[in-house]
Design a protein around this motif. Sequence first.
Motif, PDB file in Angstrom:
ATOM      1  N   ASN A  16       0.798  -1.121  -0.086  1.00  0.00           N
ATOM      2  CA  ASN A  16      -0.209   0.294  -0.041  1.00  0.00           C
ATOM      3  C   ASN A  16       0.593   0.872   0.117  1.00  0.00           C
ATOM      4  N   LEU A  17       1.927   1.173   0.584  1.00  0.00           N
ATOM      5  CA  LEU A  17       2.877   2.709   0.691  1.00  0.00           C
ATOM      6  C   LEU A  17       3.416   2.393  -0.564  1.00  0.00           C
ATOM      7  N   VAL A  18       3.909   1.330  -1.378  1.00  0.00           N
ATOM      8  CA  VAL A  18       4.365   1.505  -1.977  1.00  0.00           C
ATOM      9  C   VAL A  18       3.554   2.200  -3.448  1.00  0.00           C
ATOM     10  N   ALA A  19       2.709   1.377  -3.648  1.00  0.00           N
ATOM     11  CA  ALA A  19       1.626   2.143  -4.079  1.00  0.00           C
ATOM     12  C   ALA A  19       0.740   3.843  -4.322  1.00  0.00           C
ATOM     13  N   ASP A  76       2.742  -9.768  -4.980  1.00  0.00           N
ATOM     14  CA  ASP A  76       3.589 -10.956  -5.631  1.00  0.00           C
ATOM     15  C   ASP A  76       4.452 -11.412  -5.837  1.00  0.00           C
ATOM     16  N   MET A  77       5.117  -9.899  -5.423  1.00  0.00           N
ATOM     17  CA  MET A  77       6.831  -9.678  -5.686  1.00  0.00           C
ATOM     18  C   MET A  77       6.801 -10.212  -7.208  1.00  0.00           C
ATOM     19  N   SER A  78       6.435  -9.584  -8.479  1.00  0.00           N
ATOM     20  CA  SER A  78       6.953 -10.187  -9.296  1.00  0.00           C
ATOM     21  C   SER A  78       6.485  -9.103 -10.304  1.00  0.00           C
ATOM     22  N   ILE A  79       7.043  -7.862  -9.892  1.00  0.00           N
ATOM     23  CA  ILE A  79       6.948  -6.805 -10.487  1.00  0.00           C
ATOM     24  C   ILE A  79       8.581  -6.298 -10.586  1.00  0.00           C
ATOM     25  N   GLU A  80       9.097  -5.848 -11.562  1.00  0.00           N
ATOM     26  CA  GLU A  80      10.426  -5.381 -11.027  1.00  0.00           C
ATOM     27  C   GLU A  80      10.776  -4.147 -11.816  1.00  0.00           C
ATOM     28  N   LYS A  81       9.950  -3.105 -11.882  1.00  0.00           N
ATOM     29  CA  LYS A  81      10.499  -2.155 -12.578  1.00  0.00           C
ATOM     30  C   LYS A  81       9.173  -0.993 -13.096  1.00  0.00           C
ATOM     31  N   LEU A  82       9.114  -0.345 -12.896  1.00  0.00           N
ATOM     32  CA  LEU A  82       7.674   1.226 -13.418  1.00  0.00           C
ATOM     33  C   LEU A  82       8.613   1.999 -13.988  1.00  0.00           C
ATOM     34  N   VAL A  83       8.030   2.384 -14.771  1.00  0.00           N
ATOM     35  CA  VAL A  83       8.993   3.401 -15.833  1.00  0.00           C
ATOM     36  C   VAL A  83       7.646   4.606 -16.559  1.00  0.00           C
ATOM     37  N   GLN A  99      12.350   6.099 -14.567  1.00  0.00           N
ATOM     38  CA  GLN A  99      12.163   5.125 -14.559  1.00  0.00           C
ATOM     39  C   GLN A  99      11.990   4.522 -12.387  1.00  0.00           C
ATOM     40  N   PHE A 100      11.949   3.950 -12.111  1.00  0.00           N
ATOM     41  CA  PHE A 100      11.591   2.972  -9.922  1.00  0.00           C
ATOM     42  C   PHE A 100      11.592   1.862 -10.943  1.00  0.00           C
ATOM     43  N   ASP A 101      12.675   1.548  -9.839  1.00  0.00           N
ATOM     44  CA  ASP A 101      13.457  -0.061 -10.364  1.00  0.00           C
ATOM     45  C   ASP A 101      12.490  -0.380  -8.345  1.00  0.00           C
ATOM     46  N   ILE A 102      12.011  -1.374  -8.252  1.00  0.00           N
ATOM     47  CA  ILE A 102      11.810  -2.429  -7.133  1.00  0.00           C
ATOM     48  C   ILE A 102      12.383  -3.521  -6.670  1.00  0.00           C
ATOM     49  N   ASP A 103      12.687  -3.256  -6.210  1.00  0.00           N
ATOM     50  CA  ASP A 103      13.609  -5.257  -5.506  1.00  0.00           C
ATOM     51  C   ASP A 103      12.912  -5.453  -4.220  1.00  0.00           C
ATOM     52  N   SER A 104      12.270  -6.453  -4.387  1.00  0.00           N
ATOM     53  CA  SER A 104      11.406  -7.156  -3.579  1.00  0.00           C
ATOM     54  C   SER A 104      12.107  -8.218  -3.259  1.00  0.00           C
ATOM     55  N   ASP A 105      11.634  -8.254  -1.566  1.00  0.00           N
ATOM     56  CA  ASP A 105      12.430  -9.758  -0.482  1.00  0.00           C
ATOM     57  C   ASP A 105      12.096 -10.235  -0.738  1.00  0.00           C
ATOM     58  N   LYS A 106      11.629 -11.384  -1.266  1.00  0.00           N
ATOM     59  CA  LYS A 106      11.306 -12.769  -2.097  1.00  0.00           C
ATOM     60  C   LYS A 106      11.086 -13.821  -0.397  1.00  0.00           C
ATOM     61  N   SER A 107      11.657 -13.512   0.854  1.00  0.00           N
ATOM     62  CA  SER A 107      11.480 -13.888   1.587  1.00  0.00           C
ATOM     63  C   SER A 107      10.660 -14.396   2.753  1.00  0.00           C
ATOM     64  N   ILE A 187      10.859  -4.233   2.898  1.00  0.00           N
ATOM     65  CA  ILE A 187      10.622  -5.657   2.054  1.00  0.00           C
ATOM     66  C   ILE A 187      10.748  -5.228   0.666  1.00  0.00           C
ATOM     67  N   HIS A 188       9.793  -3.665   0.680  1.00  0.00           N
ATOM     68  CA  HIS A 188      10.577  -3.900  -0.803  1.00  0.00           C
ATOM     69  C   HIS A 188      10.784  -2.176  -1.066  1.00  0.00           C
ATOM     70  N   LYS A 189      12.075  -1.650  -1.856  1.00  0.00           N
ATOM     71  CA  LYS A 189      13.016  -1.220  -2.345  1.00  0.00           C
ATOM     72  C   LYS A 189      12.927  -0.292  -3.782  1.00  0.00           C
ATOM     73  N   VAL A 190      12.787   1.473  -3.882  1.00  0.00           N
ATOM     74  CA  VAL A 190      11.857   1.726  -4.715  1.00  0.00           C
ATOM     75  C   VAL A 190      13.602   2.455  -5.231  1.00  0.00           C
ATOM     76  N   SER A 191      13.860   2.097  -5.765  1.00  0.00           N
ATOM     77  CA  SER A 191      15.186   2.663  -6.673  1.00  0.00           C
ATOM     78  C   SER A 191      14.940   3.942  -7.862  1.00  0.00           C
ATOM     79  N   ALA A 192      15.326   5.196  -7.843  1.00  0.00           N
ATOM     80  CA  ALA A 192      14.519   6.112  -8.785  1.00  0.00           C
ATOM     81  C   ALA A 192      15.903   6.890  -9.223  1.00  0.00           C
ATOM     82  N   ALA A 193      15.790   6.969 -10.828  1.00  0.00           N
ATOM     83  CA  ALA A 193      16.685   7.675 -11.548  1.00  0.00           C
ATOM     84  C   ALA A 193      15.457   8.280 -12.950  1.00  0.00           C
ATOM     85  N   VAL A 194      16.257   9.541 -13.109  1.00  0.00           N
ATOM     86  CA  VAL A 194      15.811   9.786 -15.360  1.00  0.00           C
ATOM     87  C   VAL A 194      16.877  10.030 -15.786  1.00  0.00           C
TER      88      VAL A 194
END
Length: 200
Positions: A16-19, A76-83, A99-107, A187-194
């Motif tokens: 919810n926070l990342v969305a 589902d932890m199936s998203i890798e990036k949103l652009v 570009q927003f890279d999304i790293d998910s802790d799949k554990s 749980i989710h890490k979001v890294s941004a770049a333009v």
Amino acid sequence: MATSTSNVITLTGSTNLVAEFFHYGLNSILYQRGLYPPESFIHTQQWGLTMLVTCNKELQRFFDEIISQVKTWLMDMSIEKLVVVIKEVATNTVVERWQFDIDSDKSVTKDTKREVSNKQIQDDIRSVIRQITASVTFLPLLDKPCCFDVLVYTDKGLEVPTTWGETGPHFIYNPEEVRLKSFTTSIHKVSAAVAFKKSD
């Protein structure tokens, strides 16, 4: 007697926070880059910041559909990036690529609970939003009519909703790139770049 309190986050809370970040981030990009008239945005408060969100009904529906699907993929932890790509209408040339890279802790499972600092997460989100707002100081002026598109990268083989289509990566030839700050919920890490097209 001294007591200590900790903040706990779950997969649902992180999603919810990342969305929510993407909701405000997308609105901020469109406003700051002038893709829609200023009067089609209204002020709102979030995370201690005054932000602008669209009151354009069609755009609201578009964002709602994107964010709803992104939440499913975050869970589902199936998203890798949103652009977000910004293109010149006349030539379809990509001039900016957020570009927003999304790293998910799949554990993590739906039952996982993590101790986190809500204040730190919100401080870090504020920093990214402030950088989006400040981007107008270094990004080239968009002096031609532009449109935008949202691309989402997911795990290979994932079933895509029928309302979504396959597309190319929309890269910029020989771009300038600025890395923005990141935030993590643990749980989710979001890294941004333009990335942007160099001025001629």
